[in-house]
Structures are given as structure tokens and as C-alpha cells.
Scaffold this motif. Sequence first.
Motif, PDB file in Angstrom:
ATOM      1  N   ARG A   7       0.869  -1.317  -0.072  1.00  0.00           N
ATOM      2  CA  ARG A   7      -0.160   0.118  -0.011  1.00  0.00           C
ATOM      3  C   ARG A   7       0.862   1.312   0.239  1.00  0.00           C
ATOM      4  O   ARG A   7       1.911   1.533   0.730  1.00  0.00           O
ATOM      5  CB  ARG A   7      -0.746  -0.211   1.375  1.00  0.00           C
ATOM      6  CG  ARG A   7      -1.725  -1.287   1.456  1.00  0.00           C
ATOM      7  CD  ARG A   7      -2.536  -1.304   2.716  1.00  0.00           C
ATOM      8  NE  ARG A   7      -1.742  -1.233   3.794  1.00  0.00           N
ATOM      9  CZ  ARG A   7      -2.286  -1.023   5.022  1.00  0.00           C
ATOM     10  NH1 ARG A   7      -3.728  -1.030   5.044  1.00  0.00           N
ATOM     11  NH2 ARG A   7      -1.611  -1.084   5.877  1.00  0.00           N
ATOM     12  N   GLN A 219      -8.994   4.302   0.191  1.00  0.00           N
ATOM     13  CA  GLN A 219      -9.726   2.941   0.473  1.00  0.00           C
ATOM     14  C   GLN A 219     -10.885   2.488  -0.162  1.00  0.00           C
ATOM     15  O   GLN A 219     -11.809   1.786   0.180  1.00  0.00           O
ATOM     16  CB  GLN A 219     -10.431   3.303   2.143  1.00  0.00           C
ATOM     17  CG  GLN A 219      -9.117   3.980   2.935  1.00  0.00           C
ATOM     18  CD  GLN A 219      -9.911   4.891   3.820  1.00  0.00           C
ATOM     19  OE1 GLN A 219     -10.496   5.716   3.320  1.00  0.00           O
ATOM     20  NE2 GLN A 219      -9.040   5.265   5.022  1.00  0.00           N
ATOM     21  N   PHE A 242     -11.531  -1.872   2.092  1.00  0.00           N
ATOM     22  CA  PHE A 242     -11.426  -0.452   2.611  1.00  0.00           C
ATOM     23  C   PHE A 242      -9.838  -0.437   3.299  1.00  0.00           C
ATOM     24  O   PHE A 242      -9.194   0.505   2.934  1.00  0.00           O
ATOM     25  CB  PHE A 242     -12.551  -0.245   3.706  1.00  0.00           C
ATOM     26  CG  PHE A 242     -12.464   1.063   4.303  1.00  0.00           C
ATOM     27  CD1 PHE A 242     -13.310   1.977   3.569  1.00  0.00           C
ATOM     28  CD2 PHE A 242     -11.930   1.407   5.475  1.00  0.00           C
ATOM     29  CE1 PHE A 242     -13.432   3.124   4.022  1.00  0.00           C
ATOM     30  CE2 PHE A 242     -11.635   3.036   5.806  1.00  0.00           C
ATOM     31  CZ  PHE A 242     -12.575   3.670   5.022  1.00  0.00           C
ATOM     32  N   CYS A 243      -9.480  -1.428   4.099  1.00  0.00           N
ATOM     33  CA  CYS A 243      -8.281  -1.225   4.665  1.00  0.00           C
ATOM     34  C   CYS A 243      -7.104  -1.700   3.662  1.00  0.00           C
ATOM     35  O   CYS A 243      -6.191  -1.111   3.805  1.00  0.00           O
ATOM     36  CB  CYS A 243      -8.167  -2.300   5.735  1.00  0.00           C
ATOM     37  SG  CYS A 243      -9.135  -1.875   7.301  1.00  0.00           S
ATOM     38  N   CYS A 246      -5.911   1.637   1.883  1.00  0.00           N
ATOM     39  CA  CYS A 246      -5.708   2.567   2.789  1.00  0.00           C
ATOM     40  C   CYS A 246      -4.295   3.068   2.689  1.00  0.00           C
ATOM     41  O   CYS A 246      -3.364   2.436   2.589  1.00  0.00           O
ATOM     42  CB  CYS A 246      -5.855   2.238   4.316  1.00  0.00           C
ATOM     43  SG  CYS A 246      -5.075   3.080   5.513  1.00  0.00           S
ATOM     44  N   CYS A 260      -2.276   3.242  12.016  1.00  0.00           N
ATOM     45  CA  CYS A 260      -3.821   2.961  11.859  1.00  0.00           C
ATOM     46  C   CYS A 260      -4.543   3.611  12.680  1.00  0.00           C
ATOM     47  O   CYS A 260      -4.505   3.641  13.936  1.00  0.00           O
ATOM     48  CB  CYS A 260      -3.915   1.505  12.112  1.00  0.00           C
ATOM     49  SG  CYS A 260      -5.394   0.727  11.896  1.00  0.00           S
ATOM     50  N   LEU A 261      -5.529   3.997  12.245  1.00  0.00           N
ATOM     51  CA  LEU A 261      -6.722   4.910  13.135  1.00  0.00           C
ATOM     52  C   LEU A 261      -7.126   3.954  14.259  1.00  0.00           C
ATOM     53  O   LEU A 261      -7.341   4.513  15.265  1.00  0.00           O
ATOM     54  CB  LEU A 261      -7.910   5.092  12.155  1.00  0.00           C
ATOM     55  CG  LEU A 261      -9.092   5.673  12.906  1.00  0.00           C
ATOM     56  CD1 LEU A 261      -8.859   7.113  13.424  1.00  0.00           C
ATOM     57  CD2 LEU A 261     -10.655   5.427  12.146  1.00  0.00           C
ATOM     58  N   LEU A 262      -7.292   2.605  14.178  1.00  0.00           N
ATOM     59  CA  LEU A 262      -7.928   1.904  15.038  1.00  0.00           C
ATOM     60  C   LEU A 262      -7.086   1.163  16.058  1.00  0.00           C
ATOM     61  O   LEU A 262      -7.149   0.263  16.724  1.00  0.00           O
ATOM     62  CB  LEU A 262      -8.890   0.754  14.369  1.00  0.00           C
ATOM     63  CG  LEU A 262     -10.159   1.252  13.470  1.00  0.00           C
ATOM     64  CD1 LEU A 262     -11.120   0.191  13.134  1.00  0.00           C
ATOM     65  CD2 LEU A 262     -10.968   2.263  14.471  1.00  0.00           C
ATOM     66  N   GLU A 292      -0.166  -2.274   9.008  1.00  0.00           N
ATOM     67  CA  GLU A 292      -0.835  -3.452   8.528  1.00  0.00           C
ATOM     68  C   GLU A 292      -2.510  -3.254   8.452  1.00  0.00           C
ATOM     69  O   GLU A 292      -3.038  -2.371   9.185  1.00  0.00           O
ATOM     70  CB  GLU A 292      -0.493  -4.587   9.314  1.00  0.00           C
ATOM     71  CG  GLU A 292      -0.589  -4.614  10.656  1.00  0.00           C
ATOM     72  CD  GLU A 292      -0.519  -5.882  11.378  1.00  0.00           C
ATOM     73  OE1 GLU A 292      -1.397  -7.055  11.340  1.00  0.00           O
ATOM     74  OE2 GLU A 292       0.467  -5.876  12.270  1.00  0.00           O
ATOM     75  N   PRO A 293      -3.187  -3.891   7.254  1.00  0.00           N
ATOM     76  CA  PRO A 293      -4.553  -3.638   7.553  1.00  0.00           C
ATOM     77  C   PRO A 293      -5.036  -3.977   8.600  1.00  0.00           C
ATOM     78  O   PRO A 293      -4.905  -5.232   9.022  1.00  0.00           O
ATOM     79  CB  PRO A 293      -5.015  -4.539   6.354  1.00  0.00           C
ATOM     80  CG  PRO A 293      -3.844  -4.768   5.647  1.00  0.00           C
ATOM     81  CD  PRO A 293      -2.520  -4.828   6.519  1.00  0.00           C
ATOM     82  N   TYR A 294      -6.059  -3.349   9.122  1.00  0.00           N
ATOM     83  CA  TYR A 294      -6.923  -3.652  10.660  1.00  0.00           C
ATOM     84  C   TYR A 294      -7.757  -4.859  10.241  1.00  0.00           C
ATOM     85  O   TYR A 294      -7.816  -5.815  11.010  1.00  0.00           O
ATOM     86  CB  TYR A 294      -7.390  -2.603  11.116  1.00  0.00           C
ATOM     87  CG  TYR A 294      -8.131  -2.746  12.349  1.00  0.00           C
ATOM     88  CD1 TYR A 294      -7.379  -2.531  13.624  1.00  0.00           C
ATOM     89  CD2 TYR A 294      -9.365  -3.050  12.735  1.00  0.00           C
ATOM     90  CE1 TYR A 294      -7.807  -3.079  14.568  1.00  0.00           C
ATOM     91  CE2 TYR A 294      -9.841  -3.102  13.897  1.00  0.00           C
ATOM     92  CZ  TYR A 294      -9.033  -3.166  14.895  1.00  0.00           C
ATOM     93  OH  TYR A 294      -9.689  -3.386  16.082  1.00  0.00           O
TER      94      TYR A 294
HETATM   95  S1  SF4 Z   1      -8.723   1.071  10.082  1.00  0.00           S
HETATM   96 FE1  SF4 Z   1      -6.503   1.194   9.874  1.00  0.00          FE
HETATM   97  S2  SF4 Z   1      -5.801  -0.107   8.133  1.00  0.00           S
HETATM   98 FE2  SF4 Z   1      -8.025   0.063   7.857  1.00  0.00          FE
HETATM   99  S3  SF4 Z   1      -8.538   1.949   6.468  1.00  0.00           S
HETATM  100 FE3  SF4 Z   1      -8.567   2.772   8.716  1.00  0.00          FE
HETATM  101  S4  SF4 Z   1      -6.419   3.371   9.170  1.00  0.00           S
HETATM  102 FE4  SF4 Z   1      -6.376   2.208   7.413  1.00  0.00          FE
END
Ligand code: SF4
Length: 298
Positions: A7, A219, A242-243, A246, A260-262, A292-294
Motif C-alpha cells: 500500500r 480506501q 477498505f483497509c 488505505c 492505523c486509526l484503530l 498493516e490492514p486492520y
Molecule cells: S482501520 Fe486502519 S488499516 Fe483500515 S483503513 Fe483505517 S487506518 Fe487504514
Amino acid sequence: MKDKFGREIRSLRISITNKCNLQCFYCHREGHDSNNDRYMTPEEIGIIAKTSTKFGVKKIKISGGEPLLRKDVCEIIENIKDERIKDISLTTNGILLENLAEKLKDAGLNRVNVSLDTLNPELYKKITKFGDVERVINGIKKAIDVSLTPLKVNFLAMSINIKDLPDIMEFCRDIGAILQIIEFIPLKEELKGYYYNISPIENEIKEKADKVITRNFMQNRKKYIVDGLEIEFVRPMDNSEFCMHCTRIRLTYDGYLKPCLLRDDNLVDVLTPLRKGENLEPYFIECINRREPYFKIK
Ligand code: SF4
Ligand SMILES: Nc1nc2c(ncn2[C@@H]2O[C@H](COP(=O)(O)OP(=O)(O)OP(=O)(O)O)[C@@H](O)[C@H]2O)c(=O)[nH]1
Ligand SMILES: C[S@@+](CC[C@H](N)C(=O)[O-])C[C@H]1O[C@@H](n2cnc3c(N)ncnc32)[C@H](O)[C@@H]1O
Ligand code: SF4
């Protein structure tokens, strides 16, 4: 630079404060629940933003808490401004927008997203605790007047406000705003009752749409044009696509790069090395390597 999942990095989302003048019951606080007062100065934010361009960042989003609470928000924008950055936008609750819109535009801000979950004053107050929806509406109109556009209205879809969606759609169509319908992320068990599945709404809008656009570097979000109104969907929950698309890294208000946001467990401190006069590039590389993708394909 690409991360281990291929990504690219395209945008940096900067939280400039953790403080807010509202208290929305659902707030995810940009995935960073911290209370320290190690604030970055406008100059420091500018240096970090400019360094990010070496890794592919072309777009900067300013967020919070409520970013307009910072008295030096215009100075921050002036410090971020750079010919390598093609888009500087800010996400706000709109309460302080009317008075600041012109100054923000003059400082170099390109556009704003304004959160507005209902036009109903009572429900707005119930959701935000302190908010006066009239101020938000006036702020949105002023922002459009001074060309902080395209302006997006962020509608967080929940069980308690979904009935207000038709009014919000009409409002956006009338004023020429883009409507962004956001899936609710219930962060705690007790918030799960507010979740509203927006799939049927998206399907209905898809059927009526004159045009469908996919935002590849955002995304893979879908945008639909319906009777002249642009409607974008943000649906992160359990969404591996989506991830996988990202391209965003984040900077917390207290100077940590956030992959990562989460997640809040893999931050990279960038402010300490900046204050010691170190080269910041290795810290960006570390942050990108930690990405890494969440939500992954199961
Ligand atoms: S949850 Fe994390 S990996 Fe997924 S789109 Fe949001 S920031 Fe990116
Ligand atoms: N899970 C997840 N949600 C995000 C991410 N980026 C933004 N969001 C959510 O998307 C919603 C809209 O965010 P905004 O701040 O308005 O910005 P945006 O729509 O992402 O950005 P622009 O389209 O460039 O204006 C908010 O609910 C954010 O929490 C992300 O990387 N991951
Ligand atoms: C955290 S706020 C910060 C900027 C500003 N204070 C505002 O409200 O626009 C950024 C965005 O996150 C969204 N948001 C907050 N909590 C959320 C949640 N639990 N699920 C999905 N989006 C959320 C808000 O609706 C808002 O559009
Ligand atoms: S206005 Fe924004 S930062 Fe403040 S509580 Fe609401 S969502 Fe959170």
C-alpha cells in the motif's frame, strides 16, 4: 514508499488537539486516548508534514479533537503549505467555523468537512451535549461563501438519526455540498445499540445513481451522483477492501506517528527526535513498516 502489504502512502492526517468544545457520546477520539499536554508547535507540525512528502504524502487532513479550538490554527496551515502538498483540508464540528472561515482560506486551507448528524436542534444537542446546530449551519454556509470547497457534510449514520437523512440530503443538495455517509464504529459494548447497517441505503442510492466513482487512493470508497447530489460512503467495519486500499498515516496531537486509526499500540514517537534535532526519515520508515490492514480477509 509502499508498506509491507504493497500500500502506497498518499496522505497524512494530523490531529492538532485532543480538546473539544462538544462531547459527542460516540467519539472515537481519532483512536488515540491520551491526555498529556505535549503539543506540537506550528513550526514542528510544518517540519513533520514536509518530511512526509518524501514518502509520498500529497494530501494533508487536519483534525482533532476540534481543530478550530487552536488559536494558532491559521499559523499551522501556513506552516504546512508547500508546493508538494496538493490538498490541505480540515474536519470540524463547525461550531467556530463562521468567524474563522475567511482567515482559514487566506492561510491556505483548500476545503473543509463539517460533521452534522441532524438538523434537529434537540437531537443535535442530545448527540453533542453542548452544540447549537444553527451555528454549524451558519458555519457551513460561510465556508461555501469563501470557497472552502468542495465542502463535505459528514453524516454519521446511527439508529437515532437515520430518519433525518432525507433532510440532510436536501440540505446538501440546496447548498451544493457533498454528503458523506459514515458507518458508525461502536467502540464500546454499550454503543452497539446505536449501530445502523447502511448497506440497504447504499444499494438504494446505487440503483438511483447517474454515475458511480471509486476513490482508488481513499480506501476504494464509493461515490454516487444522484440528481446532482454527490454522496460518498465510508464503510470501514469488517471491510478488508477498505483497509487494503488505505494510503493514510496519522500524526497524533502529541507527536506520534500512528500507522492505523484503530490501533494505539504501535505508535512511533517523532516529536522527541525532532526536538533533539535528529533526521526524521527513519521514524517515518518505521511507522510505514508497522502498517498493516486492520480488517483482513478471513
Ligand atoms: S482501520 Fe486502519 S488499516 Fe483500515 S483503513 Fe483505517 S487506518 Fe487504514
Ligand atoms: N477506519 C478508518 N476510518 C477512517 C479513516 N480515515 C477517515 N476515516 C473516517 O472517515 C470519516 C470521515 O473522515 P474525514 O475527517 O471527514 O475525512 P475523509 O473523508 O477521510 O477525507 P477526505 O475525503 O479527504 O475529506 C470519519 O468517521 C473518520 O473516522 C481511516 O483511515 N480508517
Ligand atoms: C473525531 S472527529 C474530529 C474532527 C471534528 N471534531 C469533527 O467532529 O468533525 C472526526 C470525524 O470522526 C467521526 N467519528 C467520531 N467517532 C466516530 C465513530 N465512533 N464512528 C465513526 N466515525 C466517528 C466524526 O463524525 C467526525 O466526522
Ligand atoms: S466534535 Fe468531533 S472531536 Fe468533538 S466529540 Fe464530536 S466527534 Fe469527537
